[in-house]
Each structure stands twice: as C-alpha cells, then as structure tokens.
Design a protein around this motif. Structure first.
Motif, PDB file in Angstrom:
ATOM      1  N   UNK A  20       0.839  -1.203   0.000  1.00 24.11           N
ATOM      2  CA  UNK A  20       0.000   0.000   0.000  1.00 24.11           C
ATOM      3  C   UNK A  20       0.871   1.249   0.000  1.00 24.11           C
ATOM      4  N   UNK A  21       0.302   2.365  -0.430  1.00 27.79           N
ATOM      5  CA  UNK A  21       1.035   3.620  -0.284  1.00 27.79           C
ATOM      6  C   UNK A  21       1.274   3.930   1.196  1.00 27.79           C
ATOM      7  N   UNK A  22       2.253   4.772   1.476  1.00 30.59           N
ATOM      8  CA  UNK A  22       2.594   5.111   2.850  1.00 30.59           C
ATOM      9  C   UNK A  22       2.436   6.609   3.077  1.00 30.59           C
ATOM     10  N   UNK A  23       2.303   6.965   4.343  1.00 27.67           N
ATOM     11  CA  UNK A  23       2.295   8.374   4.728  1.00 27.67           C
ATOM     12  C   UNK A  23       3.459   8.581   5.690  1.00 27.67           C
ATOM     13  N   UNK A  24       4.264   9.598   5.456  1.00 26.10           N
ATOM     14  CA  UNK A  24       5.345   9.930   6.373  1.00 26.10           C
ATOM     15  C   UNK A  24       5.060  11.294   6.962  1.00 26.10           C
ATOM     16  N   UNK A  25       5.257  11.432   8.260  1.00 27.59           N
ATOM     17  CA  UNK A  25       5.025  12.717   8.900  1.00 27.59           C
ATOM     18  C   UNK A  25       6.067  12.960   9.975  1.00 27.59           C
ATOM     19  N   UNK A  26       6.416  14.214  10.154  1.00 23.24           N
ATOM     20  CA  UNK A  26       7.251  14.590  11.280  1.00 23.24           C
ATOM     21  C   UNK A  26       6.412  14.528  12.547  1.00 23.24           C
ATOM     22  N   UNK A  27       7.070  14.519  13.698  1.00 25.87           N
ATOM     23  CA  UNK A  27       6.312  14.465  14.945  1.00 25.87           C
ATOM     24  C   UNK A  27       7.022  15.276  16.022  1.00 25.87           C
TER      25      UNK A  27
ATOM     26  N   UNK B 143      -1.418   1.381  10.374  1.00 26.84           N
ATOM     27  CA  UNK B 143      -0.361   0.970  11.302  1.00 26.84           C
ATOM     28  C   UNK B 143       0.919   1.738  11.017  1.00 26.84           C
ATOM     29  N   UNK B 144       1.652   2.019  12.094  1.00 28.77           N
ATOM     30  CA  UNK B 144       2.991   2.587  11.905  1.00 28.77           C
ATOM     31  C   UNK B 144       3.891   1.446  11.481  1.00 28.77           C
ATOM     32  N   UNK B 145       4.446   1.534  10.282  1.00 33.42           N
ATOM     33  CA  UNK B 145       5.282   0.432   9.826  1.00 33.42           C
ATOM     34  C   UNK B 145       6.768   0.746   9.979  1.00 33.42           C
ATOM     35  N   UNK B 146       7.070   2.016  10.172  1.00 34.72           N
ATOM     36  CA  UNK B 146       8.482   2.344  10.330  1.00 34.72           C
ATOM     37  C   UNK B 146       8.638   3.653  11.084  1.00 34.72           C
ATOM     38  N   UNK B 147       9.819   3.839  11.652  1.00 35.12           N
ATOM     39  CA  UNK B 147      10.119   5.050  12.421  1.00 35.12           C
ATOM     40  C   UNK B 147      11.545   5.452  12.142  1.00 35.12           C
ATOM     41  N   UNK B 148      11.764   6.709  11.876  1.00 30.33           N
ATOM     42  CA  UNK B 148      13.127   7.198  11.657  1.00 30.33           C
ATOM     43  C   UNK B 148      13.461   8.117  12.816  1.00 30.33           C
ATOM     44  N   UNK B 149      14.477   7.741  13.568  1.00 31.58           N
ATOM     45  CA  UNK B 149      14.827   8.538  14.745  1.00 31.58           C
ATOM     46  C   UNK B 149      15.738   9.694  14.368  1.00 31.58           C
ATOM     47  N   UNK B 150      15.387  10.846  14.868  1.00 29.54           N
ATOM     48  CA  UNK B 150      16.265  11.991  14.672  1.00 29.54           C
ATOM     49  C   UNK B 150      17.124  12.144  15.922  1.00 29.54           C
ATOM     50  N   UNK B 151      18.293  12.742  15.798  1.00 28.52           N
ATOM     51  CA  UNK B 151      19.155  12.890  16.973  1.00 28.52           C
ATOM     52  C   UNK B 151      18.496  13.764  18.023  1.00 28.52           C
ATOM     53  N   UNK B 152      18.730  13.451  19.262  1.00 24.84           N
ATOM     54  CA  UNK B 152      18.133  14.253  20.321  1.00 24.84           C
ATOM     55  C   UNK B 152      19.138  15.275  20.819  1.00 24.84           C
TER      56      UNK B 152
ATOM     57  N   UNK C 271      19.703  16.190  23.942  1.00 27.88           N
ATOM     58  CA  UNK C 271      20.472  15.619  25.046  1.00 27.88           C
ATOM     59  C   UNK C 271      20.404  14.112  24.922  1.00 27.88           C
ATOM     60  N   UNK C 272      21.362  13.452  25.451  1.00 24.75           N
ATOM     61  CA  UNK C 272      21.523  12.026  25.180  1.00 24.75           C
ATOM     62  C   UNK C 272      20.314  11.192  25.589  1.00 24.75           C
ATOM     63  N   UNK C 273      19.668  11.516  26.678  1.00 26.67           N
ATOM     64  CA  UNK C 273      18.612  10.636  27.172  1.00 26.67           C
ATOM     65  C   UNK C 273      17.197  11.065  26.759  1.00 26.67           C
ATOM     66  N   UNK C 274      17.082  12.232  26.168  1.00 34.53           N
ATOM     67  CA  UNK C 274      15.736  12.726  25.886  1.00 34.53           C
ATOM     68  C   UNK C 274      15.194  12.142  24.577  1.00 34.53           C
ATOM     69  N   UNK C 275      13.971  12.525  24.240  1.00 36.70           N
ATOM     70  CA  UNK C 275      13.321  12.060  23.020  1.00 36.70           C
ATOM     71  C   UNK C 275      13.979  12.673  21.793  1.00 36.70           C
ATOM     72  N   UNK C 276      13.723  12.084  20.624  1.00 38.83           N
ATOM     73  CA  UNK C 276      14.226  12.720  19.402  1.00 38.83           C
ATOM     74  C   UNK C 276      13.672  14.139  19.279  1.00 38.83           C
ATOM     75  N   UNK C 277      14.449  15.007  18.670  1.00 43.30           N
ATOM     76  CA  UNK C 277      13.972  16.386  18.554  1.00 43.30           C
ATOM     77  C   UNK C 277      12.859  16.474  17.506  1.00 43.30           C
ATOM     78  N   UNK C 278      12.064  17.533  17.615  1.00 43.77           N
ATOM     79  CA  UNK C 278      10.870  17.689  16.786  1.00 43.77           C
ATOM     80  C   UNK C 278      11.218  17.798  15.300  1.00 43.77           C
TER      81      UNK C 278
END
Lengths: 454, 348
Positions: free
Chosen positions: B281-288, B302-311, B313-320
């Motif tokens: 199927x086609x996919x939708x990609x969005x920033x978060x 369903x979320x089929x994939x996730x691309x992590x951006x650098x955070x 600070x080391x322990x925090x969530x990926x940046x927006x």
C-alpha cells in the motif's frame, strides 16, 4: 476537480451565457486561438507579436512573443495538438513556427536561441494557415490572390512547399479531355486567373484530407498523401470566406460572402481514426456524393454578413460573429434543428474572430475597434452554505422534525471509537487519477509554457 | 481510547529507509525542507532568516550534501520555501518580515519581492505551471499572486485565525487551506469562490459551525492532497492525522502516534505521501513532536516504520521534526528538525 463541487446544473450548460472577461494587455488583438486543452489563449496583434494568456488563472499574460515577431499584423494562429508549437501567419508574407519551450529563457536575449524554429516566406500576404493535427511541421496555407500551399518543414534547410490546385477537379479533368472545355483558350485563361483559394483546413484526427474553399464557391477536397484534388463540389457562386470543421469531424460550416453559413454533414470516411481503414481508393470514390447541406444560417431581415464562425466540440452548437457597426453580438445556433439559441452581448463593438474553448465552455472574440479580447463563459453561483458546513440552502421554509437522537448525550470516547471502527472497512485509493473531468473531457497532459521569473 | 485498539499498532517495524547523511544546517530551527523538482538540489529555510541551497544530495562517499549558496535578504525568520515546479533554479520563500521573495539560485540573487500581507507569512505554494504562487498568512488571508508580473490576483479572506498550510489538487483547480481556526476550506482557484468547508470536532460527525461557543475546533497545522487529488490529509494539534474524502465530508482514515499517542500537538509538522515503496500500500510519512519521522500504511493505519532523529540531550526524546520532503515517489526522504539538523534517507 473544482467542477465536481460546483452546481451540477451550471456545469451541465453547453454554451456560455455572459461576458466574464475582457483582455486588453499589450496591444490590438486581431486573431485568437485556444490550445487544445483550453488552458492557454494565443492572441495575434496588429504589431505582429503574439501574446499568450493563461486562461486557467484569470488570464494573466504568460508570454509575449516579441523577439523575431512578424513585421505586419498577424492573420492566423494554429496550435499543435501537444500545445508546444504554434504556427502564425501574417500580412508580412511569412509563416512562423514557434517552439514555446524556448520562450521566457533565463539567458539574456542576446544569447538565447530564437523561439521561431521555422520561417517560411511566400510571395504575398497569407490569409491563414492550419497545422496538420498529427505533425507540427506540416501545414497548409491559403495565400492572397494565389493557390493554396502544402508545406513540409520537417527539414529546416529543405522546406518542401507544394502548390495545391484551386481549379475544381471536374474542370481539370475537362481540360484533359478537351471536349467539354471552352474551346477558346484566352478567355479561359482569364477565368483561371481570377479563381483563387481563400480558406484551407485539415480534417481532424488523422488529417487525411485538406479542404479548401475558393473564390467561386467551390469546395475542393485534396488528399494529404498525394496532394491531388480528389473531389470538388460547388456550393455557391460567391467567395468562401471560412471553412470550419467541428473537432469531432462530423460537420463542416462554410461561410461565404453571400451572407449564408452552410452547414454540411461530412461523410464518415473523412475522419477515420485508424490507419487500418486506409484501403482501396475505389471504395472511397463511391462515397463522394454524400455532402449535403443540412442547414443554411442567414439573417433575412438585416442581411448580415458573417465575419467568422466556429463549432463547439461535438458540433451541437455553432457560433458566428457579424459584420457591420450596427451589430455587435455573437449568434449561437443549435445545429440539429438550426435554431438560434443565444445572442451573446456585451462587447459594444463589432467582433471579428471567434473561437470556442471546448473544455472550459468559453467563447472568445476580438473587437474590431479596440482590439480587446472578449471572453464569454459560464458563471457559477456562490454557494453560501459552502462557508458553514452545517448550513444548508433551502428553496422554501421546511417544517423541521427533530431527529430521534438529535439531542442525546453520547460519550465522546464511544463516538470516537465508533468512527474508528467504521474506518477499518474503507479502502482508499489515493493513486488512481480521474480520466475525465466533470464535463466529460479527457484529462490530458499538455505542454507547460516556461514562466518568466525575472 | 482503549489501550488494546492500538496494541498491534507498532508491533512490527520495518526498515524502509537507510540514513545516508545527517548534518547541522542552522543554529536555530530549520522550518521547511524541499528537494528541487530535478532532484539535484536541497533547500532549507531557517528562523535565522536565511535560505540555504545544497547540492549532491546523495554523494557516493556518504558525505553530507554540499552547501551551494545561502540566500540572504529576509530580515526575519523564514517559515516556508517552495521550488518552482517548472524551473529548479527558482525558489520562493516567505518570512515573518511580511515579504515573499523569489530567488534565482544560479545568480544567488532575489529577483522578485511580493508584498501585501500585513502579518507573518506562514506558507506558500506554487501551482504546477509555476505561474501562480499562493500564500497564506497570519493576517488570516490567502493571496493568489501572478508571479510573472508580481501582482496579487485575488485575496481569499475566509478564515478567522492564521492560515497554517495550503495544498492544491493536481489539476490546480482547488486550493485547500488550513487554519488555526480549525477549518479547512476549499476554494476554486479560478473564481476564488469557497466550494466547501471541512471541520472535525468533538461534538458531531465532521460538521459544525466554527462560531458555536461550546464546540472546540482543533487547529489544523498541515494539509496535503493525495497524488490523485481525491482525498486530503490533515494534521491537527489534537495529535492526529486524518484522511478526508472531501466530496462527502467524511474522515476515511485516522492516523495516530506511537502506542496510540499524539503525533504532534505543539508544532506544525509536515507530512508527505510515499507511493514508490515495495510495500503493497502507499505510505504516509510525517514529522512528529517527539518520535522522529513516523511512517504509516495508508490502508491499515499501522505505523510500519520510524526514523529517529538525533536528540538534543543524550537521554531525551528525538527532537521535533518540523518538515519532511520526498523525491521520486519517496525514493529519497529528507527531514529537518527544530534544532537545525537535516537528515537524508534513501529507500532500501
């Protein structure tokens, strides 16, 4: 896609009703032509240049072809079916083929290559020229006081110009037999000299035949392959001024100076769509007597001359502009019964050229005195309920019955859950494009003219 | 919402993209990222007021794209940029300094300034012929510009809060606008008439007037048309992304974040369709806001994939991730973050 959200009754209208735009930028327009997709309008000016408007965005000028322009007024414009090339003719004795991919080049004018890719010079002014529907290097032209020509400009350095016959086929054959022909050669020669072709055009689709109209009211049908006259019919004694074939190839309109527009049903073989049907010539010969005049349009009271005439896409309507300062309107007829259905007003001057934009259901015309381009189209009523989604426009007051569950309090969570469940079964197709628009026209890719940004 | 609805939502993640390069674009936030129509250039715009153009998007040795030029001229932050669809040498930018600028990249020069808006300009969009530019502003107006003569053709004043995003159907005939007033309006490009209004709120099924006090309309931050123009994808600050069938005013799909959470509720994050993957199927990609780039299956949601951006600070969530763009049906995906990082991904 906007049409599918508009009032369906307004979308279904088959001819425009009101003057919506007047284009006056750049100069005095004498001829106009829409491209086949109907998003661009080319306007030929008296100064020999051509302005191209983008019709789909409130008629902004997209290009003004000034460099290498004609030195005298433009007399006709013809678009290639792909929309990339236009052929213009002029009183300056030349035909120019323009490649629109070369306009608005970012390089300086000095270095930029010319948008004119072919320049064909003749021995006199040119009435008009029409591009072959399949090959933008081939065109036919009618020349002032001369015989028509077929031009193949495929090879830039070897443009093949073939002179076509003006004399009707019967007369040529008569000469060969030298029995029915006039015995005195001198008077005959005089007669021949006066006979010229005023209008030429290709049949649509494959462009198998060239139709020409002469100063003596003859319609000549010339094969595009052999360039020989295959048939001739006399319709009138006066000049044939325009020949217009409907885009579907079904009908022909002959506008002649006897103030009558003759509408003729064309035989089917003229507009075959496939090359497969091209077999024996004998079979074709038999069908030649099928040209019958279906209707004659004339103004019996005012005895108006018609300046220019054009069909809509399916030949159900015909529109003509009228000669003389007294009449400033366009007449629209319905072609099956031949009845007048609409007079388009609003220009306040005599109109010359008239063209129909099929997919936008728009009629364009040029004013004689001002050189403005007038555009008539369909106006959609503003739906005010579109601004507030829970408002509905009603024709008259209605007694409102409260729905059973209208004021029930339902928990938001439950509601959201219900909606999400409904979504599960829906399959969405986000890729398949529509093939036809709301008016039933093919949605086709068309050439995009480069934009001048600086 | 119950927990088990989304139980299998993120169960199996696939590797759709491989990270090719990651580099720091700006000391401040990078607001919009675009790939040129010829696929050769990458452009970013930043709150520091500059527009940067990079070449060599996918270099063979894995080095980050090279900076070609920096377009300077805006006196305030730039919120949106857009390449001309017919000429990859031309880029338009809009800024909080109330101007829209059109730049020639080869000359590294501003060739046109469009000025009319009375407050921050938030979004711009070219039509596919490249002769019209549509801008949305915090002055609550949408303006249609004729680019060749730099004149405004029409102003569409029908929103009651800043315009956040604009989309066009593939045939350019409908302008879809999204606003913080919670409405999406569809305008006829030619006539400027409003054709339809879409809104989603808590109390009814997709319809309600914005004026009613007890109805809360959630601000919409991004709109995007599907490749065939039959559906509209909207992202709103309630943290969900919705796919609308605008012909019958219905939400046909709702996409939510990881474990049923929010996608974005603080920032306006861009979304794009990916149609060229091996996925059925086609996919939708969005920033978060805080889970990198999320990729959904259009049908199953369903979320089929996730691309992590650098955070940061080391322990925090990926940046927006503020914006993404795709090239060649999604073969290349680029994203930019609020801390000024740009990442380039290639489809596996």
């Amino acid at each position: 896609m906007n049409l599918s959200l508009q009032d369906p009754f307004a979308v279904a209208k088959e001819f425009p009703e009101s003057l919506t735009q007047t284009l006056s930028a750049g100069g005095h327009s004498v001829v106009i032509q829409f491209n086949s997709r109907g998003d661009y309008l080319a306007s030929g000016l008296t100064d020999g240049s051509i302005i191209i408007y983008d019709i789909s965005s409130n008629a902004g000028v997209i290009a003004h072809l000034k460099k290498d322009r004609h030195s005298r007024p433009v007399t006709s414009i013809s678009w290639s079916s792909c929309g990339r090339y236009i052929l213009s003719t002029s009183q300056d004795w030349t035909c120019k083929l323009w490649d629109l991919s070369k306009v608005n080049s970012e390089r300086d004018d000095f270095a930029a290559s010319s948008a004119v890719i072919r320049n064909v010079k003749f021995d006199g002014p040119i009435w008009s020229a029409v591009l072959h529907p399949r090959n933008h290097f081939i065109f036919v032209a009618s020349l002032f006081e001369d015989h028509p020509v077929h031009v193949d400009a495929e090879d830039e350095h070897n443009v093949v110009i073939t002179r076509l016959q003006t004399q009707p086929r019967e007369i040529i054959q008569g000469e060969d037999n030298s029995e029915s022909a006039t015995p005195e050669p001198e008077s005959k020669k005089k007669k021949v000299e006066k006979h010229v072709t005023l209008a030429t055009t290709f049949t649509p689709n494959l462009g198998l035949y060239i139709l020409t109209g002469t100063s003596k009211g003859w319609l000549n049908i010339i094969s595009s392959k052999t360039l020989e006259t295959v048939h001739s019919i006399k319709f009138t004694n006066s000049n044939i001024k325009n020949l217009v074939i409907s885009p579907n190839g079904r009908k022909l309109a002959i506008n002649s100076s006897d103030r009558i527009i003759r509408q003729i049903i064309l035989p089917d073989f003229l507009n075959r769509r496939n090359d497969e049907d091209l077999n024996g010539e004998e079979k074709v010969e038999e069908e030649w007597d099928e040209f019958e005049v279906e209707h004659k349009y004339q103004d019996l009271i005012n005895r108006l001359q018609w300046n220019s005439v054009v069909f809509n896409h399916n030949a159900e309507f015909l529109v003509a502009s009228t000669f003389g300062q007294s009449s400033q309107d366009l007449y629209v007829w319905e072609t099956s019964m031949g009845s007048l259905v609409k007079i388009l007003e609003g220009s306040n001057e005599e109109l010359i050229d008239v063209k129909w934009n099929y997919s936008k259901c728009m009629i364009g015309s040029t004013g004689l005195d001002s050189g403005y381009v007038y555009l008539w189209s369909i106006q959609f009523p503003q739906k005010w309920s579109a601004l507030a989604p829970d408002f509905v426009e009603i024709e008259e007051n209605i007694e409102y019955d409260e729905k059973e569950d209208e004021f029930d309090i339902i928990d938001d969570q439950v509601l959201v859950q219900k909606r999400l469940e409904e979504e599960e079964d829906l399959v969405v197709d986000i890729l398949t494009m529509e093939k036809y628009d709301a008016r039933g026209f093919d949605i086709e890719e068309s050439f995009i003219i480069p934009v001048k940004y600086d | 919402m119950t927990e088990d609805t989304y139980d299998d939502n993120t169960s199996i993640l696939e590797n759709v993209y491989a990270l090719k390069s990651s580099f720091v674009d700006s000391q401040q936030s990078t607001n919009t990222i675009r790939i040129s129509p010829d696929g050769l250039k990458l452009a970013t715009c930043s709150s520091d007021g500059s527009v940067r153009i990079y070449g060599d998007i996918l270099s063979k040795d894995g080095s980050p794209p090279k900076l070609v030029t920096t377009l300077l001229g805006h006196s305030k932050g730039v919120s949106c940029i857009e390449f001309s669809p017919v000429n990859s040498n031309i880029i338009a930018s809009c800024s909080d300094d109330l101007t829209i600028r059109i730049w020639s990249i080869s000359k590294s020069k501003c060739v046109k300034i469009l000025q009319k808006h009375t407050y921050h300009i938030t979004t711009i969009k070219f039509n596919s012929k490249g002769n019209l530019l549509i801008s949305g502003s915090a002055d609550e107006n949408i303006t249609i510009w004729d680019v060749s003569n730099s004149k405004p053709i029409k102003t569409l004043a029908a929103h009651s809060d800043p315009i956040s995003s604009i989309a066009l159907t593939p045939d350019n005939s409908i302008i879809v606008s999204a606003s913080y007033d919670g409405l999406m309006r569809l305008f006829d490009t030619e006539s400027g008439q409003c054709l339809k209004t879409l809104t989603y709120n808590s109390s009814s099924y997709g319809t309600a007037t914005a004026s009613t006090n007890d109805v809360v309309n959630v601000p919409i931050t991004n709109v995007e048309c599907t490749p065939n123009g039959k559906y509209i994808l909207s992202s709103s600050l309630d943290g969900t992304i919705r796919l609308w069938n605008y012909m019958d005013n219905k939400v046909v799909k709702t996409y939510v974040g990881v474990d049923g959470g929010k996608v974005c509720e603080k920032f306006s994050c861009g979304a794009k369709f990916i149609t060229g993957s091996s996925h059925p199927n086609p996919l939708i990609a969005s920033g978060s806001d805080s889970s990198g780039v999320l990729i959904w299956d259009v049908q199953s949601k369903r979320i089929i994939s996730r691309l992590d951006t650098p955070s940061e600070e080391s322990n925090s969530n990926p940046s927006t991730v503020l914006d993404i763009d795709v090239y060649d049906q999604g073969k290349i995906l680029v994203c930019c973050t609020r801390d000024g990082t740009v990442q380039v991904y290639e489809m596996i």
